[in-house]
Write a protein that holds these residues in place. Structure first.
Motif, mmCIF file in Angstrom:
data_model
loop_
_atom_site.group_PDB
_atom_site.id
_atom_site.type_symbol
_atom_site.label_atom_id
_atom_site.label_comp_id
_atom_site.label_asym_id
_atom_site.label_seq_id
_atom_site.Cartn_x
_atom_site.Cartn_y
_atom_site.Cartn_z
ATOM 1 N N GLY A 99 20.927 95.412 25.636
ATOM 2 C CA GLY A 99 21.594 95.111 26.893
ATOM 3 C C GLY A 99 21.617 96.280 27.855
ATOM 4 O O GLY A 99 22.584 96.461 28.604
ATOM 5 N N VAL A 100 20.551 97.092 27.849
ATOM 6 C CA VAL A 100 20.452 98.223 28.767
ATOM 7 C C VAL A 100 19.121 98.145 29.508
ATOM 8 O O VAL A 100 18.243 97.355 29.152
ATOM 9 C CB VAL A 100 20.558 99.573 28.021
ATOM 10 N N ALA A 101 18.969 98.978 30.515
ATOM 11 C CA ALA A 101 17.720 99.005 31.271
ATOM 12 C C ALA A 101 16.655 99.777 30.487
ATOM 13 O O ALA A 101 16.967 100.761 29.813
ATOM 14 C CB ALA A 101 17.951 99.668 32.622
ATOM 15 N N PRO A 102 15.411 99.329 30.524
ATOM 16 C CA PRO A 102 14.333 100.102 29.892
ATOM 17 C C PRO A 102 14.333 101.531 30.409
ATOM 18 O O PRO A 102 14.537 101.777 31.596
ATOM 19 C CB PRO A 102 13.063 99.357 30.318
ATOM 20 N N GLY A 103 14.126 102.478 29.504
ATOM 21 C CA GLY A 103 14.142 103.880 29.883
ATOM 22 C C GLY A 103 15.503 104.534 29.787
ATOM 23 O O GLY A 103 15.630 105.738 30.018
ATOM 24 N N SER A 104 16.549 103.745 29.456
ATOM 25 C CA SER A 104 17.891 104.316 29.322
ATOM 26 C C SER A 104 17.912 105.349 28.199
ATOM 27 O O SER A 104 17.175 105.250 27.225
ATOM 28 C CB SER A 104 18.915 103.211 29.017
ATOM 29 N N ALA A 105 18.791 106.337 28.348
ATOM 30 C CA ALA A 105 18.907 107.384 27.334
ATOM 31 C C ALA A 105 19.476 106.822 26.038
ATOM 32 O O ALA A 105 20.348 105.947 26.052
ATOM 33 C CB ALA A 105 19.784 108.511 27.849
ATOM 34 N N ALA A 106 18.967 107.321 24.932
ATOM 35 C CA ALA A 106 19.425 106.869 23.619
ATOM 36 C C ALA A 106 19.295 108.011 22.625
ATOM 37 O O ALA A 106 18.558 108.977 22.841
ATOM 38 C CB ALA A 106 18.604 105.678 23.145
ATOM 39 N N PHE A 107 20.046 107.884 21.524
ATOM 40 C CA PHE A 107 19.855 108.776 20.394
ATOM 41 C C PHE A 107 18.829 108.145 19.464
ATOM 42 O O PHE A 107 18.940 106.973 19.115
ATOM 43 C CB PHE A 107 21.155 109.007 19.632
ATOM 44 N N VAL A 108 17.849 108.930 19.087
ATOM 45 C CA VAL A 108 16.898 108.513 18.057
ATOM 46 C C VAL A 108 17.343 109.190 16.770
ATOM 47 O O VAL A 108 17.402 110.420 16.699
ATOM 48 C CB VAL A 108 15.457 108.927 18.416
ATOM 49 N N VAL A 109 17.681 108.385 15.783
ATOM 50 C CA VAL A 109 18.209 108.915 14.523
ATOM 51 C C VAL A 109 17.254 108.552 13.387
ATOM 52 O O VAL A 109 16.942 107.371 13.190
ATOM 53 C CB VAL A 109 19.614 108.345 14.220
ATOM 54 N N GLU A 110 16.800 109.549 12.674
ATOM 55 C CA GLU A 110 15.923 109.324 11.527
ATOM 56 C C GLU A 110 16.629 109.819 10.272
ATOM 57 O O GLU A 110 17.171 110.924 10.255
ATOM 58 C CB GLU A 110 14.584 110.046 11.716
ATOM 59 N N ARG A 111 16.586 108.999 9.246
ATOM 60 C CA ARG A 111 17.331 109.310 8.026
ATOM 61 C C ARG A 111 16.461 109.050 6.804
ATOM 62 O O ARG A 111 15.858 107.980 6.680
ATOM 63 C CB ARG A 111 18.593 108.454 7.962
ATOM 64 N N VAL A 112 16.402 110.026 5.933
ATOM 65 C CA VAL A 112 15.718 109.886 4.646
ATOM 66 C C VAL A 112 16.773 109.939 3.557
ATOM 67 O O VAL A 112 17.527 110.917 3.456
ATOM 68 C CB VAL A 112 14.679 111.004 4.433
ATOM 69 N N THR A 113 16.840 108.881 2.752
ATOM 70 C CA THR A 113 17.852 108.776 1.711
ATOM 71 C C THR A 113 17.182 108.864 0.343
ATOM 72 O O THR A 113 16.141 108.246 0.110
ATOM 73 C CB THR A 113 18.617 107.443 1.826
ATOM 74 N N VAL A 114 17.811 109.632 -0.550
ATOM 75 C CA VAL A 114 17.230 109.836 -1.878
ATOM 76 C C VAL A 114 18.249 109.516 -2.957
ATOM 77 O O VAL A 114 19.457 109.503 -2.721
ATOM 78 C CB VAL A 114 16.732 111.288 -2.054
ATOM 79 N N ASP A 115 17.739 109.244 -4.153
ATOM 80 C CA ASP A 115 18.544 109.125 -5.365
ATOM 81 C C ASP A 115 17.894 110.038 -6.400
ATOM 82 O O ASP A 115 16.972 110.792 -6.070
ATOM 83 C CB ASP A 115 18.655 107.659 -5.804
ATOM 84 N N PRO A 116 18.352 110.046 -7.643
ATOM 85 C CA PRO A 116 17.763 110.963 -8.621
ATOM 86 C C PRO A 116 16.255 110.812 -8.812
ATOM 87 O O PRO A 116 15.595 111.752 -9.274
ATOM 88 C CB PRO A 116 18.526 110.625 -9.914
#
Length: 247
Positions: A206-223
């Motif tokens: 619901g925002v205009a194209p090109g609006s500012a955003a946070f890009v969040v990348e997450r790598v999750t691990v287990d044993p």
């Protein structure tokens, strides 16, 4: 804006007055009496309405601001915010748990679940060969029914056999991984950067194209190693990062 007493605080209760005041103010916000964008009464007026000291009111307001429910503007007053996620130092939690901790009603719309070849970024994160199949689960994330972000979780296919056939439209993915495969995260690394929302995600958020955003990348691990790589686009006006720095 109602000027009636907000609530009768009970000094006989073991619950601190600042906490009772916080709950009372929050109740008016959640009931819609003070909608988003509303300037709430000044501190001295809140003291009258609540029957407490200025110190107590300030403590309550500070907590509500840290939760993202209020914002203070110098010289103008304190305003009710739209649904906002404030990310900061926290434990390893799912989106569902994070929303609950912030007092928001979690919501999610499943956009797609499909098997795709891993691109270079995904393969590096999951420690697999580029082009290997991964399960991608793409969801629109909501807080209090307002769109907050578009999230794409990529899972190693060898760790989640048969998950593609599950209905993933409801509930927490982390709970599902634990129940079906015994996968419990032990560590995650998150990277934040500022980016722009493309046309496809803009329509969802619901925002205009090109609006500012946070890009969040997450790598999750287990044993056994990394099993999930998540790429999220979070609305810049509804997602904040806040940290406390100490000497």
């Amino acid at each position: 804006m109602s000027s009636d007493p907000i609530v009768s605080l009970d000094r006989r209760r073991p619950e601190p007055l600042w906490h009772q005041a916080e709950r009372a103010i929050r109740a008016r916000i959640e009931a819609g009496e003070w909608p988003a964008g509303t300037r709430i009464p000044a501190e001295d007026r809140l003291c009258e309405l609540l029957g407490v000291s200025r110190i107590t009111v300030r403590h309550a307001l500070r907590n509500l601001e840290s939760l993202g429910l209020l914002r203070r503007e110098h010289g103008r007053g304190t305003f009710v915010r739209s649904a906002t996620v404030v990310a900061g130092l926290r434990g390893l939690t799912s989106f569902t748990e994070e929303m609950a901790a912030l007092g928001l009603v979690v919501g999610s719309t499943l956009l797609s679940q499909e098997i795709i070849p891993a691109d270079a970024m995904t393969s590096a994160a999951l420690e697999i060969e580029e082009g290997e199949p991964v399960l991608r689960i793409r969801r629109l994330r909501l807080g209090n029914d307002a769109p907050i972000g578009v999230q794409a979780a990529h899972l190693r296919l060898d760790r989640v056999p048969g998950l593609i056939d599950e209905d993933l439209s409801k509930g927490s993915l982390y709970d599902r991984l634990d129940r079906l495969y015994g996968i419990q995260p032990t560590e995650a690394t998150e990277t934040y950067r500022v980016g722009a929302v493309d046309a496809v995600d803009a329509a969802l958020l619901g925002v205009a194209p090109g609006s500012a955003a946070f890009v969040v990348e997450r790598v999750t691990v287990d044993p056994r190693g990394p099993y999930e790589f998540t790429h999220s686009i979070m609305r810049g006006d509804r997602y904040e990062i806040r940290s406390t720095l100490r000497v």
